[in-house]
Structures are given as structure tokens and as C-alpha cells.
Design a protein around this motif. Structure first.
Motif, PDB file in Angstrom:
ATOM      1  N   LEU A 150       0.777  -1.199   0.059  1.00  0.00           N
ATOM      2  CA  LEU A 150      -0.014  -0.081   0.005  1.00  0.00           C
ATOM      3  C   LEU A 150       0.884   1.218  -0.116  1.00  0.00           C
ATOM      4  O   LEU A 150       0.605   2.186  -0.798  1.00  0.00           O
ATOM      5  CB  LEU A 150      -0.882   0.137   1.138  1.00  0.00           C
ATOM      6  CG  LEU A 150      -1.687   1.324   1.354  1.00  0.00           C
ATOM      7  CD1 LEU A 150      -2.905   1.359   0.071  1.00  0.00           C
ATOM      8  CD2 LEU A 150      -2.426   1.102   2.445  1.00  0.00           C
ATOM      9  N   ALA A 151       1.835   1.296   0.816  1.00  0.00           N
ATOM     10  CA  ALA A 151       2.869   2.653   0.837  1.00  0.00           C
ATOM     11  C   ALA A 151       3.459   2.508  -0.703  1.00  0.00           C
ATOM     12  O   ALA A 151       3.717   3.739  -1.019  1.00  0.00           O
ATOM     13  CB  ALA A 151       3.952   2.103   1.849  1.00  0.00           C
ATOM     14  N   GLY A 152       3.946   1.585  -1.347  1.00  0.00           N
ATOM     15  CA  GLY A 152       4.315   1.590  -2.473  1.00  0.00           C
ATOM     16  C   GLY A 152       3.549   2.030  -3.332  1.00  0.00           C
ATOM     17  O   GLY A 152       3.869   2.863  -4.581  1.00  0.00           O
ATOM     18  N   ILE A 153       2.305   1.676  -3.260  1.00  0.00           N
ATOM     19  CA  ILE A 153       1.259   2.402  -4.584  1.00  0.00           C
ATOM     20  C   ILE A 153       0.832   3.692  -4.132  1.00  0.00           C
ATOM     21  O   ILE A 153       0.794   4.399  -5.130  1.00  0.00           O
ATOM     22  CB  ILE A 153      -0.258   1.305  -4.111  1.00  0.00           C
ATOM     23  CG1 ILE A 153       0.021   0.147  -4.674  1.00  0.00           C
ATOM     24  CG2 ILE A 153      -1.187   2.250  -5.015  1.00  0.00           C
ATOM     25  CD1 ILE A 153      -1.119  -0.618  -4.523  1.00  0.00           C
ATOM     26  N   VAL A 154       0.720   4.183  -2.871  1.00  0.00           N
ATOM     27  CA  VAL A 154       0.641   5.634  -2.584  1.00  0.00           C
ATOM     28  C   VAL A 154       2.000   6.254  -3.177  1.00  0.00           C
ATOM     29  O   VAL A 154       1.819   7.385  -3.833  1.00  0.00           O
ATOM     30  CB  VAL A 154       0.529   5.867  -1.255  1.00  0.00           C
ATOM     31  CG1 VAL A 154       0.486   7.169  -0.772  1.00  0.00           C
ATOM     32  CG2 VAL A 154      -0.856   5.146  -0.607  1.00  0.00           C
ATOM     33  N   GLY A 155       3.219   5.803  -2.949  1.00  0.00           N
ATOM     34  CA  GLY A 155       4.385   6.595  -3.286  1.00  0.00           C
ATOM     35  C   GLY A 155       4.387   6.808  -5.049  1.00  0.00           C
ATOM     36  O   GLY A 155       4.869   7.787  -5.210  1.00  0.00           O
ATOM     37  N   SER A 156       4.013   5.752  -5.454  1.00  0.00           N
ATOM     38  CA  SER A 156       3.995   5.564  -6.882  1.00  0.00           C
ATOM     39  C   SER A 156       2.997   6.807  -7.417  1.00  0.00           C
ATOM     40  O   SER A 156       3.249   7.387  -8.317  1.00  0.00           O
ATOM     41  CB  SER A 156       3.902   4.310  -7.624  1.00  0.00           C
ATOM     42  OG  SER A 156       2.553   3.909  -7.341  1.00  0.00           O
TER      43      SER A 156
END
Length: 164
Positions: A150-156
Motif C-alpha cells: 500500500l505504501a508503494g502504491i501511494v508513493g508511485s
């Protein structure tokens, strides 16, 4: 016969992975990566982990490789646009691969060769047992992995935004 098939598929997987690393054409590299993913799925099936084999084919050989091919076609890479690669990066990669290889040989040397037992549990790779294990013993790492994704999705999404 099953052991011969296992080693043959493992050899195909390693050979296609090595070709992926050294391929000059990016399209051939992606096609060899697809062969690697299918080989790994076949290894999962041979190890009685049918669920992991099917997920390997659906997720990696299907979705991820379609994404890679799409990005490759959108980039339209040409040989004249590509800058020369530095020899320092190649040298660093060879040194680190050599260190990993020596570590694997050292770890393999300490392992005693034992004969495989014939008492194999046929229920070991089933989805029911995998779900019980995942949601009983490994629930915390499973949830941490989902938070990381989820953090990777928000960061992207934040990186891809044009105006902040």
C-alpha cells in the motif's frame, strides 16, 4: 524420472535467467524471463505446490510480463539512444555474483547429503493448508507486506502526479 525432470526444468530456468541478464535485445530478454517464470511454475508443481504454480503463471507470466512488454513497446528503445554502459558497473556485478557463488558453495559444503524419504504428505501443497498457515502463524508478516505494498502504491501515485 521425476528427479531427472526436476533437474531438467531447473537447468532451463537457470539458463533462461542467465540469458535474460546477458541478452542484448530487450525483447529477447523479456521472452527469456517468461520462460524462466514458466519453469519456476513447473518446479512448484513438481514440488506439490500447485497453488503457487498457478499463481506464478497468472501473476508473473501473465500480468507482469504483459506490463513489461507494454512498457518496452512504449519506450521504443533504439541502439543509438542508449548510452555506453560503464565497465565499473559490470565489474561490481561480477564481483558480487562471485561472492554470492562462494557463499553458496560454502553453505552447500556444510549440508550433509541425505536420501529422500518415501513418506511424503500429499496434503502439503494444498490451498487449505496454505491458508491455515498464512492466516494463523504468519498473519503479522502477511499484514506487514500488505502495508508495504500500500505504501508503494501511494508513493508511485505521488511520484506520478504532475502538479503537487
Amino acid at each position: 524420472m521425476e528427479q531427472f525432470l526436476f533437474f531438467f526444468i531447473a537447468l532451463v530456468a537457470v539458463a533462461s535467467a542467465v540469458y535474460f541478464v546477458f541478452a542484448k535485445n530487450p525483447l529477447y530478454a523479456i521472452l527469456s524471463l517468461i520462460v524462466t517464470f514458466f519453469s519456476i511454475a513447473a518446479l512448484y508443481v513438481l514440488l506439490n505446490a500447485q497453488f503457487l504454480g498457478i499463481v506464478q503463471i497468472i501473476v508473473y507470466a501473465g500480468a507482469i510480463m504483459v506490463l513489461f512488454l507494454y512498457v518496452l513497446m512504449m519506450l521504443n528503445l533504439n541502439a543509438k539512444d542508449e548510452s555506453k554502459k560503464h565497465n565499473l558497473l559490470k565489474f561490481t556485478g561480477i564481483i558480487s555474483a562471485g561472492i554470492i557463488f562462494v557463499g553458496m558453495i560454502g553453505a552447500y559444503k556444510g549440508v550433509a547429503m541425505t536420501n529422500a524419504t518415501t513418506d511424503v504428505d500429499s496434503q502439503i501443497g494444498l490451498t487449505k493448508n496454505l491458508g491455515k498457515l498464512l492466516f494463523n502463524e504468519y498473519v503479522l508478516p502477511f499484514e506487514l507486506a500488505s502495508i508495504l505494498i500500500l505504501a508503494g502504491i501511494v508513493g508511485s501515485v505521488l511520484i506520478g502526479k504532475k502538479d503537487l
